[in-house]
Design a protein around this motif. Sequence first.
Motif, PDB file in Angstrom:
ATOM      1  N   HIS A 331      -9.503   9.268   4.197  1.00 34.02           N
ATOM      2  CA  HIS A 331     -10.157   8.429   5.197  1.00 34.02           C
ATOM      3  C   HIS A 331     -10.313   6.997   4.701  1.00 34.02           C
ATOM      4  O   HIS A 331     -10.151   6.041   5.471  1.00 34.02           O
ATOM      5  N   TYR A 334      -6.908   5.234   4.987  1.00 33.64           N
ATOM      6  CA  TYR A 334      -6.539   5.003   6.391  1.00 33.64           C
ATOM      7  C   TYR A 334      -7.419   3.936   7.025  1.00 33.64           C
ATOM      8  O   TYR A 334      -6.930   3.008   7.683  1.00 33.64           O
ATOM      9  N   LYS A 335      -8.724   4.043   6.829  1.00 35.30           N
ATOM     10  CA  LYS A 335      -9.636   3.151   7.540  1.00 35.30           C
ATOM     11  C   LYS A 335      -9.589   1.735   6.962  1.00 35.30           C
ATOM     12  O   LYS A 335      -9.725   0.759   7.728  1.00 35.30           O
TER      13      LYS A 335
END
Length: 532
Positions: A331, A334-335
């Motif tokens: 995460h 990706y973020k």
Amino acid sequence: MIPASILPLAVTLCLTLVGGIGFIRAQKIGRRAALLINILCVGAMAAAIGSAILLGLSGSSSHTIASWGIVAFGTRIDIVSVTMLCLVAFLAWVILRYSLNYLRGEKRQGAFIGFMGLTLASVTGLVQSDNLIQLAFFWMLTSLLLHRLLLFYRDRAGAKRAQRKKFVIARIGDVALISAIVLTYVHFHTVTFGQLAQMNTSVPAGTPVGLITALFVIAAMMKSAQFPTHGWITEVMETPTPVSALLHAGIVNAGGFLIIRLADIMVLAPATMAVLAAVGLVTALFASAVMMTQTAEKTTLGWSTISQMGFMMVQCGLGLFALALLHIVAHSLYKAHAFLSSGSAIDRVRSHKKLGRQAPVTFGKAALAFGVAVVVCGGVGAAFGVEDKAPQAIALGLVLVVGLTQLMLSGLRETGGAMAAMWVGLLSLVMSSVYFGLHAGTEWLGSTVLPAAPMPDGAMWGLIGVLVIGFAGLSIVQVMLPKIATAPLMTKARVHLANGLYINVVFDRLAGTWSTRKTVAIAHADQSGEKS
């Protein structure tokens, strides 16, 4: 021979020097300074990778650098700390390089880079901590440095309000963390992670494990934007975009790191873990529903972060600590990319619209997508021995089925649906293989450090059921949204959801963080002083 503790410390030192260069060049970063910053970032990554190599060669270890009674400064090298160290070092390199270009021409570019470098250095100090006192120091230092970044544009009322809200929430978490550490030392007579990990089989009589773990959970919830203290995440958009990416470099997900680090103690309190899973589930489902109603790109990403942090806490609460660590890494990468590339989101949307109107989703297409997702996940999961996994892990595999169903439907919507569906089906196969492969690899790597997931009791089985049904329901609503968006009930619901059911407003009133008149006046006074 070079001491093993030097490598993790070198990561912190390199990023601290980046901060120092930023403050020396407080107004503008020149070419030479920018080159030196890039060299230091590469050095930090090399030291982090070196720590990982050392872990592979020598195994887990801890090293005390200095000590004063129970207060000690040291480094811990294991799969948890090294994974986070490599993650933060890599994101530091990406974010700082981006910031040098993003803020070029900004009057206070150097100060921004300075606080950015020190914040990242503090995070690396946190993730390599060998004891709770050291972790608490860097935990609070990171928060205080972050507040300065949130106030980079001090004349913006929204930025000041977000900073005040984050400050109040952070201090609540600090009190809970310090209280938990005091109780831990009083009853366990140690604050070192290695010794605490050995206590799970011999807890001293009369130890209030439930209270201690509950306080740690409160601290983690405050740090990781759990319901109902989540609102500050969506309000930090007044700060430069790199700060939003920085949040995912071990800051907003530090709550999950704390629970993973204390996994051996957490499993001694099943009730606390059930509460953690329940709060995380509420956060994940609530934020996912709100996210579907947002129109601004960065606000949507903010709600997505809240949802993902909730899902991370669900994994911790279910005892899937290795999977939670993997989730933090995936995460975060990706973020951070999503925030740094958010400026081109409008262009992507416009180009997508040029493709024409998407075909509607019929019941037959939805059933086909679900069937293919079940077959793909079932087949790949069986190949990786999913039948031997804990029930909690299997439940999360069912959530993966929901996600792959959405992916299949996106292919079936496109023009030339059969060809698109074939390619998306192949992508689903690859994604499932990667998911189960990474899960198995992370479990194997963490097997000597992290405890196995406990067998679920009655309350945990209920949470697992709500988890699967909740995400399946959200998926159905998302598929049907184009058809039901104009329904009167849905129109009213969208208005309330778009405002987060006004929970953030209630928190503002209760915490007194809604007023910005005084704080804006102070900001203007500060600026007047700088000009004079």
